[in-house]
Write a protein that holds these residues in place. Structure first.
Motif, PDB file in Angstrom:
ATOM      1  N   ARG A 191       0.749  -1.113   0.023  1.00 42.75           N
ATOM      2  CA  ARG A 191       0.012   0.013  -0.046  1.00 42.75           C
ATOM      3  C   ARG A 191       0.651   1.298  -0.078  1.00 42.75           C
ATOM      4  O   ARG A 191       0.347   2.554  -0.523  1.00 42.75           O
ATOM      5  N   ASN A 192       2.126   1.134   0.287  1.00 43.25           N
ATOM      6  CA  ASN A 192       2.969   2.172   0.462  1.00 43.25           C
ATOM      7  C   ASN A 192       4.356   2.103  -0.381  1.00 43.25           C
ATOM      8  O   ASN A 192       5.190   2.907  -0.163  1.00 43.25           O
ATOM      9  N   ALA A 193       3.927   1.525  -1.449  1.00 41.29           N
ATOM     10  CA  ALA A 193       5.365   1.284  -2.315  1.00 41.29           C
ATOM     11  C   ALA A 193       5.075   2.286  -3.771  1.00 41.29           C
ATOM     12  O   ALA A 193       3.816   2.383  -4.185  1.00 41.29           O
ATOM     13  N   LEU A 194       6.041   2.884  -3.995  1.00 46.93           N
ATOM     14  CA  LEU A 194       6.139   3.870  -5.234  1.00 46.93           C
ATOM     15  C   LEU A 194       7.277   3.214  -6.123  1.00 46.93           C
ATOM     16  O   LEU A 194       8.427   2.773  -5.668  1.00 46.93           O
ATOM     17  N   SER A 195       7.024   3.438  -7.234  1.00 49.31           N
ATOM     18  CA  SER A 195       8.335   3.209  -8.206  1.00 49.31           C
ATOM     19  C   SER A 195       7.993   4.206  -9.547  1.00 49.31           C
ATOM     20  O   SER A 195       7.251   4.665  -9.837  1.00 49.31           O
ATOM     21  N   CYS A 196       9.361   4.497 -10.030  1.00 47.23           N
ATOM     22  CA  CYS A 196       9.228   5.343 -11.364  1.00 47.23           C
ATOM     23  C   CYS A 196       9.021   4.079 -12.591  1.00 47.23           C
ATOM     24  O   CYS A 196       9.008   2.975 -12.310  1.00 47.23           O
ATOM     25  N   VAL A 197       8.900   4.971 -13.871  1.00 46.50           N
ATOM     26  CA  VAL A 197       8.771   4.018 -15.137  1.00 46.50           C
ATOM     27  C   VAL A 197      10.008   3.185 -15.364  1.00 46.50           C
ATOM     28  O   VAL A 197      10.207   1.883 -15.545  1.00 46.50           O
ATOM     29  N   ALA A 198      11.126   3.830 -15.398  1.00 46.29           N
ATOM     30  CA  ALA A 198      12.531   3.411 -15.578  1.00 46.29           C
ATOM     31  C   ALA A 198      12.616   2.577 -16.989  1.00 46.29           C
ATOM     32  O   ALA A 198      11.853   2.911 -17.917  1.00 46.29           O
ATOM     33  N   LEU A 199      13.207   1.198 -16.978  1.00 41.31           N
ATOM     34  CA  LEU A 199      13.309   0.556 -18.163  1.00 41.31           C
ATOM     35  C   LEU A 199      11.761   0.198 -18.740  1.00 41.31           C
ATOM     36  O   LEU A 199      10.937  -0.091 -17.874  1.00 41.31           O
ATOM     37  N   PRO A 200      11.502  -0.143 -20.123  1.00 37.82           N
ATOM     38  CA  PRO A 200      12.388   0.112 -21.295  1.00 37.82           C
ATOM     39  C   PRO A 200      12.208   1.669 -21.753  1.00 37.82           C
ATOM     40  O   PRO A 200      13.104   1.756 -22.731  1.00 37.82           O
ATOM     41  N   THR A 201      11.574   2.562 -21.266  1.00 35.23           N
ATOM     42  CA  THR A 201      11.336   3.730 -22.135  1.00 35.23           C
ATOM     43  C   THR A 201      12.358   4.719 -21.536  1.00 35.23           C
ATOM     44  O   THR A 201      12.672   5.688 -22.152  1.00 35.23           O
ATOM     45  N   CYS A 202      12.745   5.065 -20.199  1.00 38.49           N
ATOM     46  CA  CYS A 202      13.308   6.393 -19.675  1.00 38.49           C
ATOM     47  C   CYS A 202      14.933   5.991 -20.274  1.00 38.49           C
ATOM     48  O   CYS A 202      15.591   4.863 -19.654  1.00 38.49           O
ATOM     49  N   GLY A 203      15.118   7.130 -20.763  1.00 39.43           N
ATOM     50  CA  GLY A 203      16.581   7.135 -21.121  1.00 39.43           C
ATOM     51  C   GLY A 203      17.625   7.208 -20.203  1.00 39.43           C
ATOM     52  O   GLY A 203      18.935   7.051 -20.177  1.00 39.43           O
ATOM     53  N   ALA A 255      17.352   5.416 -17.033  1.00 44.61           N
ATOM     54  CA  ALA A 255      17.352   4.299 -16.105  1.00 44.61           C
ATOM     55  C   ALA A 255      18.653   3.561 -16.321  1.00 44.61           C
ATOM     56  O   ALA A 255      19.255   3.201 -17.289  1.00 44.61           O
ATOM     57  N   MET A 256      19.086   3.188 -15.071  1.00 42.43           N
ATOM     58  CA  MET A 256      20.355   2.247 -14.945  1.00 42.43           C
ATOM     59  C   MET A 256      19.724   0.628 -14.532  1.00 42.43           C
ATOM     60  O   MET A 256      20.664  -0.157 -14.677  1.00 42.43           O
ATOM     61  N   THR A 279      13.564   3.370  -7.552  1.00 44.15           N
ATOM     62  CA  THR A 279      13.875   4.138  -8.695  1.00 44.15           C
ATOM     63  C   THR A 279      14.946   3.367  -9.472  1.00 44.15           C
ATOM     64  O   THR A 279      15.515   2.763  -9.023  1.00 44.15           O
ATOM     65  N   GLY A 280      14.941   3.336 -10.802  1.00 41.89           N
ATOM     66  CA  GLY A 280      15.882   2.830 -11.513  1.00 41.89           C
ATOM     67  C   GLY A 280      17.221   3.710 -11.922  1.00 41.89           C
ATOM     68  O   GLY A 280      18.230   3.508 -12.482  1.00 41.89           O
ATOM     69  N   CYS A 281      17.285   4.936 -11.277  1.00 45.17           N
ATOM     70  CA  CYS A 281      18.444   5.829 -11.494  1.00 45.17           C
ATOM     71  C   CYS A 281      18.329   6.867 -10.275  1.00 45.17           C
ATOM     72  O   CYS A 281      17.256   7.008  -9.333  1.00 45.17           O
ATOM     73  N   PRO A 282      19.330   7.583  -9.946  1.00 49.12           N
ATOM     74  CA  PRO A 282      19.286   8.411  -8.814  1.00 49.12           C
ATOM     75  C   PRO A 282      18.483   9.938  -8.861  1.00 49.12           C
ATOM     76  O   PRO A 282      18.833  10.743  -8.190  1.00 49.12           O
ATOM     77  N   ASN A 283      17.739  10.027 -10.144  1.00 48.12           N
ATOM     78  CA  ASN A 283      17.178  11.389 -10.341  1.00 48.12           C
ATOM     79  C   ASN A 283      15.805  11.536  -9.532  1.00 48.12           C
ATOM     80  O   ASN A 283      15.405  12.676  -9.268  1.00 48.12           O
ATOM     81  N   GLY A 284      15.328  10.531  -8.873  1.00 44.62           N
ATOM     82  CA  GLY A 284      14.224  10.816  -7.825  1.00 44.62           C
ATOM     83  C   GLY A 284      13.025  10.801  -8.022  1.00 44.62           C
ATOM     84  O   GLY A 284      12.291  11.344  -7.251  1.00 44.62           O
ATOM     85  N   CYS A 285      12.488  10.389  -9.200  1.00 48.20           N
ATOM     86  CA  CYS A 285      11.201  10.706  -9.517  1.00 48.20           C
ATOM     87  C   CYS A 285      10.251   9.878  -8.653  1.00 48.20           C
ATOM     88  O   CYS A 285       9.170  10.414  -8.394  1.00 48.20           O
ATOM     89  N   ALA A 286      10.632   8.752  -7.863  1.00 49.59           N
ATOM     90  CA  ALA A 286       9.507   8.129  -7.072  1.00 49.59           C
ATOM     91  C   ALA A 286       9.964   8.630  -5.537  1.00 49.59           C
ATOM     92  O   ALA A 286       9.299   7.892  -4.764  1.00 49.59           O
ATOM     93  N   ARG A 287      10.637   9.625  -5.537  1.00 50.70           N
ATOM     94  CA  ARG A 287      10.991  10.202  -4.105  1.00 50.70           C
ATOM     95  C   ARG A 287      11.559   9.126  -3.273  1.00 50.70           C
ATOM     96  O   ARG A 287      11.353   9.038  -2.149  1.00 50.70           O
TER      97      ARG A 287
END
Length: 566
Positions: free
Chosen positions: A424-436, A438-439, A472-480
């Motif tokens: 209920r308290n989980a967030l994620s960013c999009v990351a792969l395959p579309t985000c350029g 994403a690591m 998150t798939g990288c350190p840019n922080g989209c999912a805080r």
């Protein structure tokens, strides 16, 4: 506004873009490629769209000597996250026609379309405008979508705060007509005076700028993660004003100590009628003093740390022409959403649905898009997106509730009240395959990660305990991620940095615990820690508080100290 010398290529591009026009129309008309020029790709962000490609297909297309499978992410500007059933249906149609049959709710209370090919980009953006929404300033070096406390059943103040989110969003919009010319075929009249951007100038802001409005005691928008946060202070149902927090931001770069996440800090209080003035002047200080030579150092948080909070407050008050009042006492209790059916004092029902990673598509398990389309066709209230990637079907009558319940069952929409506290308290960013950027995987990996972690909490008797997980798939922080009691930040494919110890109320960052862990190593590391928490936690002690008290991590340093402490 004083003219200054700028150094980076991005600043030069903005200055000569003719107020965000560039050569976008020529790039869109070029049939030889599914992409646009690199310069136009940067300018398109101000119009609400990013050029991306399907990274799952890169190697095979390269082997076949084909260009990448280009597509565009299109983001809607939707202040406060509210849309009507009619708007929902039009966005749904666009998703099915141009967006690969998917809508995604973002952590900024809006929708994103993914995989829109270039020949459909104009029709998609024009279709969003036809729904009386738009995409301008959803991305780019401007103020972006204004997020707002969005639980209408918790307080009658919600309507007032939602109105402020709309007013803020409109007040801080760019004035260029480039958007209307390119996407809506507005003709530019020859001989008209040259355009100006009275707020932004030719160079706009050094980087993106984010604003959020919170309502006590629920920090459901993570107000300290915003460049500018307004914390509503009320006496029962009367809005007294806002505490003002400045300098939040989640993005950083691995192994670069000069970059770091930072929490906003409260600098004072203002009355409601001064809100727009404060927002404009805070933005103006950042416009004039933000770093325009290094984009990694260009957010408001760095301006504050470089020049000092006292300097910033003095500069702000000089521009305002009046002094901020002392901040009012306040206390947050949580950052999540309350799921299930709730009835408000006026007799309306509100249903909050849990949507993992905010992804709405039809699958064999759940017909999200079809089910919500059927609900929108009969719904007489509105829809409200949350900053936690969930959805509120709001203002439902007694008569309509059984019909909506039946549709939820028919299309196998899950009941989030039955979910674990972790899910209920989980967030994620999009990351792969579309985000350029994403690591590592994020959205696609989250279900697998939850399937491995949930049994650990269940076996420890903690299945229903609320614990914040951010991936998150990288350190840019989209999912805080740095506000997660458990935060996982992609470092390379299949490897993540593990952060622990954020405050459950969103008022404390987490701290680095281990670097470069695989999925198996993450489970191995967390397993004894979860059992330890179950055995020795104090009454009402959150997981984030416990891991600090138990010595797994020290309390995170603020600002520049963040990447130097464990």
């Amino acid at each position: 506004m004083e003219e200054r010398i700028y150094f980076s290529e991005d600043e030069d591009l903005k200055a000569r873009s003719r107020y965000l026009r560039g050569t976008i129309e020529e790039s869109l008309a070029d049939p030889a490629t599914g992409a646009v020029s690199p310069e136009d790709a940067k300018l398109l962000k101000f119009h609400g769209t990013y050029l991306q490609d399907d990274r799952d297909l890169r190697n095979e297309r390269q082997r076949q000597k084909l260009e990448p499978a280009y597509g565009f992410m299109v983001r809607v500007r939707m202040p406060g996250g509210v849309c009507t059933p009619g708007q929902w249906l039009q966005l749904d149609e666009l998703a099915r026609r141009y967006g690969q049959g998917s809508l995604r709710i973002t952590t900024r209370q809006t929708f994103q379309f993914h995989g829109v090919v270039k020949r459909h980009l104009k029709a998609t953006i024009a279709g969003i405008n036809h729904a009386l929404l738009n995409t301008i300033a959803a991305c780019g070096d401007v103020n972006r979508n204004v997020v707002c406390h969005n639980n209408p059943y918790l307080s009658p103040l919600h309507g007032e705060l939602y109105d402020w989110s709309r007013r803020l969003s409109t007040h801080l919009l760019p004035k260029t007509r480039a958007y209307h010319e390119i996407w809506l075929d507005e003709e530019r009249v020859a001989g008209t005076p040259a355009e100006e951007e009275p707020l932004y100038g030719r160079h706009y802001l050094p980087r993106k700028f984010k604003i959020g409005i919170a309502l006590l005691p629920h920090n459901d928008i993570d107000v300290y993660a915003q460049d500018l946060g307004f914390i509503a202070i009320a006496d029962r149902d009367t809005l007294l004003g806002f505490n003002i927090a400045v300098g939040g931001g989640m993005g950083m770069s691995h192994n670069e100590p000069s970059t770091y996440p930072r929490l906003g800090e409260v600098i004072g209080f203002c009355r409601p009628d001064r809100l727009l003035d404060v927002a404009e002047k805070v933005l103006g200080v950042q416009r004039d003093f933000g770093d325009r030579s290094n984009r990694k150092h260009a957010r408001l948080k760095y301006t504050l740390d470089d020049r000092g909070t006292d300097w910033f407050k003095a500069e702000l008050e000089t521009r305002l022409g009046w002094a901020l009042e002392a901040a009012r006492p306040f206390r947050f209790e949580s950052t999540g959403d309350r799921f299930g059916w709730i009835r408000d004092g006026r007799g309306h029902w509100h249903l909050t649905l849990g949507i993992l990673s905010g992804r709405l598509r039809d699958t064999p398990e759940t017909s999200w898009l079809t089910g919500l389309r059927e609900i929108a066709a009969i719904h007489e209230g509105d829809f409200r997106l949350t900053a936690n990637q969930n959805l509120i079907i709001a203002r439902i009558s007694d008569a309509a509730r059984p019909k909506i319940d039946a549709l939820l069952d028919r299309y196998r929409i899950p009941d989030a009240e039955r979910w674990s506290g972790l899910r209920r308290n989980a967030l994620s960013c999009v990351a792969l395959p579309t985000c350029g950027l994403a690591m590592a995987e994020s959205e696609r990996w989250l279900p697998t990660l939850l399937a491995r972690l949930e049994p650990l909490f269940k076996n420890a008797g903690l299945e229903k305990d609320a614990i914040t997980l951010r991936v998150t798939g990288c350190p840019n922080g989209c999912a805080r991620p740095h506000l997660g009691e458990i935060g996982l930040v992609g470092k390379s494919l299949g490897r993540y940095n593990l952060y622990l110890g954020a405050g459950f109320d969103g008022s404390r960052l987490n701290a680095l615990y281990r670097e470069g862990l695989s999925e198996d190593e993450i489970v191995e590391v967390l397993s004894p820690m979860i059992a330890h928490y179950a055995r020795e936690r104090r009454t009402a002690e959150s997981f984030g508080d416990f891991v600090i008290r138990a010595g797994y991590v020290s309390e995170a340093g603020r600002g520049r100290e963040f990447q130097q402490r464990r």
